[in-house]
Design a protein around this motif. Sequence first.
Motif, short mmCIF file in Angstrom:
data_model
loop_
_atom_site.label_atom_id
_atom_site.label_comp_id
_atom_site.label_asym_id
_atom_site.label_seq_id
_atom_site.Cartn_x
_atom_site.Cartn_y
_atom_site.Cartn_z
N ARG A 176 0.77 -1.32 0.04
CA ARG A 176 0.14 0.00 -0.22
C ARG A 176 0.95 1.43 -0.09
O ARG A 176 0.66 2.15 -0.63
CB ARG A 176 -1.21 0.05 1.16
CG ARG A 176 -1.90 1.31 1.26
CD ARG A 176 -2.97 1.29 2.46
NE ARG A 176 -2.05 1.49 3.64
CZ ARG A 176 -2.78 1.58 4.76
NH1 ARG A 176 -4.38 1.68 4.85
NH2 ARG A 176 -2.07 2.00 5.91
N LEU A 230 -4.65 6.06 2.54
CA LEU A 230 -6.13 5.70 2.61
C LEU A 230 -6.87 5.42 1.65
O LEU A 230 -8.05 4.82 1.44
CB LEU A 230 -6.67 6.65 3.71
CG LEU A 230 -6.17 6.50 5.17
CD1 LEU A 230 -6.86 7.60 6.08
CD2 LEU A 230 -6.33 5.18 5.93
N TYR A 231 -6.69 6.25 0.58
CA TYR A 231 -7.06 6.04 -0.78
C TYR A 231 -6.95 4.83 -1.43
O TYR A 231 -7.77 4.46 -2.11
CB TYR A 231 -6.82 7.40 -1.64
CG TYR A 231 -7.46 7.59 -2.92
CD1 TYR A 231 -8.60 7.94 -3.22
CD2 TYR A 231 -6.73 7.00 -4.03
CE1 TYR A 231 -9.53 7.76 -4.44
CE2 TYR A 231 -7.25 7.07 -5.38
CZ TYR A 231 -8.63 7.59 -5.64
OH TYR A 231 -9.20 7.70 -6.60
N GLY A 290 -8.35 1.30 2.63
CA GLY A 290 -8.46 1.63 4.08
C GLY A 290 -7.92 0.82 5.10
O GLY A 290 -7.50 -0.46 4.67
N ASN A 291 -8.00 1.17 6.26
CA ASN A 291 -7.24 0.50 7.30
C ASN A 291 -8.40 -0.84 7.60
O ASN A 291 -7.81 -1.78 7.90
CB ASN A 291 -7.00 1.29 8.56
CG ASN A 291 -6.19 2.31 8.34
OD1 ASN A 291 -4.98 2.11 7.54
ND2 ASN A 291 -6.11 3.16 9.49
N SER A 292 -9.49 -0.65 7.51
CA SER A 292 -10.46 -1.81 7.69
C SER A 292 -10.42 -2.85 6.80
O SER A 292 -10.38 -3.97 7.07
CB SER A 292 -11.89 -0.98 7.76
OG SER A 292 -12.23 -0.45 6.56
N THR A 293 -10.37 -2.34 5.54
CA THR A 293 -9.95 -3.40 4.21
C THR A 293 -8.65 -4.03 4.65
O THR A 293 -8.72 -5.26 4.43
CB THR A 293 -10.08 -2.70 3.20
OG1 THR A 293 -11.28 -1.82 2.79
CG2 THR A 293 -9.81 -3.76 1.69
N ASP A 333 -12.91 -2.46 -1.19
CA ASP A 333 -13.75 -1.45 -0.83
C ASP A 333 -14.37 -0.91 -2.35
O ASP A 333 -13.07 -1.07 -3.36
CB ASP A 333 -13.15 -0.35 -0.10
CG ASP A 333 -14.51 0.58 0.25
OD1 ASP A 333 -15.59 0.28 -0.17
OD2 ASP A 333 -14.13 2.00 0.48
N SER A 387 -11.52 1.63 -3.60
CA SER A 387 -10.09 1.29 -3.78
C SER A 387 -9.91 0.72 -5.34
O SER A 387 -9.68 -0.43 -5.77
CB SER A 387 -9.68 0.01 -3.04
OG SER A 387 -10.11 0.18 -1.50
#
Length: 812
Positions: free
Chosen positions: A464, A476-477, A480-483, A503, A506
């Motif tokens: 990333r 983050l673009y 994302g951290n959750s992904t 996402d 993404s």
Amino acid sequence: MDSSQDFKSVQENIQTALVATTRLTNQIAAEDLNFQRTSNPDVAEQLDDTSTRILGLATSLLTSASKNTNLKAPELEDGDDIDVHWTRIVDVVDTLLEKADTCLDEYTGLIKRKAAPTEQPGPPVKKAKSKALDPFMRNANIIKPQNAFDVKPNNLDTSPWKPILTKKPHALVPLERSLVTFKDENQSTQYKHPYETEITQLEFPEAVFEKREPIKYKPVESTSATFVDTFEGVLEMLEELKGATEIAIDTEHHDFRTYTGLLSLMQISTREKDWIVDTLQPWRRKLEVLNEVFADPKIVKILHGAYMDIVWLQRDCGLYIVGLFDTFEAASALQYPTRSLAYLLKRFVDFDADKKYQLADWRIRPIPEEMFYYARSDTHYLLYIYDMMRNELLEQSAEEPTHNLVRRVLDKSKDTSLRRYETFAYDAEGGLGPFGWFNMLIKQSAGKLSKTQFAVFRALHEWRDEAARREDESTLYVMGNSTLFGITRRMPPDPKALHSLLDNASHIAKRDAFNLFNIVSKAQAEGANGPSVVEIIRRHNPSTMGIGEVAKSVFPQLTHNETRNDAGVLEVTDLVSHNSKLWGKIPISSRWEGPSKVKAGRTMQFELPWAQYLKSSKLSEAETQLQRPVAQEEESAIPLTDADAPPASDEDFTLKAGLRRKVSDVESESESGEVDDAPSKPEPRSSASAEAEEIAVLDDAEMKKARRKAKKAERKARKQALEEQVQGAKGLAKRAKKEGFSEAAESLMENGDEDQKPFDYSKAKSVLKAARTTKATSQGGRFNPYGMAAEGPKAARKMHGEKPGKSATFRK
């Protein structure tokens, strides 16, 4: 006593009481109150009384605070009411805090300060709109402005960042001698601050240390702001700024569609005029000509919270500020309740700044009117706020000569001006640095990751970061951290499954899904023998993270040599409290209780949890007539010893293992679900056997076996009773026949032998040819066994009866 002194003492007393109450509340909440409530009825009663009292006090306070308002205080009868009426409670508390804030402003004379000198009151100040931020203003889909820069950002260059200055106005040390390198605390090579000498040796103008009448700001409606988007406009603005003694500066930043961030806008204001400078122009590097004003020690630069503005200005435009007065540091020195610019605008100007535009995408061109107005308001009133805060600092410094608040604010502002922009190389192994994975791993509480998952996490994070640098996008673009954590925990087995976890925003990750899956697969293979999360955390954290060092700071009394082992580390047992903070010297657990010297008496008894249920249960009259006396079963006291236990009586019973429960006939019959009208004779029981009867605690298998045996005995008893009844009927029939009652005897014999006579098939009626031999007769409605049932409500009456006939569909 002086009123201010009196207020200060009251404030300290209230704060001390609140701290003590909060600490005590946290201590009580840390105890296992449910266990204490269950184990000790007295404690449960005291807790209930205390809870009722606290809820009553809270209700009284809420009622008093909501008087003369439109709010209605809720009534708190139990703990559940707090959750139910939580929103109403928060509204009342917020209203109370607003009243307190207003009273404090009146006490401190804030209303008088707002009445600043002015010739004539201007039109009312324009209020910022409070509508939700338009999604277009938050994340605009526009062409990247950095693609048109004369010098494009190079995110892959990890060498030490060198200042982009080409000239150094107002220099005490020439530029060539200022651009030198040094080793920082991490032994990395970095360039020094070009204006380090000028800032450290700066002497502010005398006007900063003089109390003057605040200069009222001009109304926004009577002035206009100039939007500067050409280099010629920058030069014209520079000539006007050179004649000012104080200027206000603020910036707007964007960091979502770029890796390091973009300085998107710069606002500059004097006492007479405002400028909005477009810093996204291709010639943005030429803005360093403004150092003729920004680095001039005779001009005071007013900024609020310049911690990041200093870095952004030097990184993107090569601008350095000498002579900074940070109003954030002034608010801290004056101990304001909050230090935000919105609070200062409300306090001194009565202006409500709509801070939702802080999240706006400041790359949008042309700038929307509401965003332009928000950007201008940040600096338009800042010089007047500076005048007010400078006078207040001087007043408090005069009252306490040993504390020069003005000098303290200026020293803090100098430290902020000396901040430098630095580049950091990506640390794939340790994850350190502002772009590393270590801090995110700690914040996300991902300590439960396995070795394989941890390896996948590091590989995804490294990919990333590399993709974000290459595409000049924020991490983050890209993903994302959750992904990122979702893929780490699930570890998809194929590219399609990985693509489904990404996402919708993404785009870069979806485009590179196959390559990303290969990276995940490789990390899974290598992660089995890799380090764990705990090993990495221990490797990067010093010994101060250990329990011994933590105890050294928290429990100073445990730092003596007596409490340390040979390794110099505190023992864990020394950190365990042996007394409850809530109950005093009562042992917290039986594991800490010493051996008891008191021998247990033979009559010591304890009450089982289900004893209260047995006490409260009542048997019906029919059950008490059919069943044996159950006085032994309803007693809850159980002797602790069975060898010396007193004999069983009507008030107690003995609990022993290995004995089977004697099930009554009626109980077995009710369990089997069979009901027979034939009378059954219960087995006679002597009083001695009833007293000696004992209850055995059986498991499920033994209970089932006992039920089956009881059912078998029950069927045998009913069969025997039926046979006795039949034999009695035959005897009565013979006797009646002898006495001349032949008809009665025959009927009695027929009834008595009905169940015993075999079926005569020769006299039975034909079933296959029933229609030929019998005439068809109309049968009545079928019997409904549930028709007369009274259980449950009756069905609703049909409102519209169904009519016989064909159905049809009609077109509209």
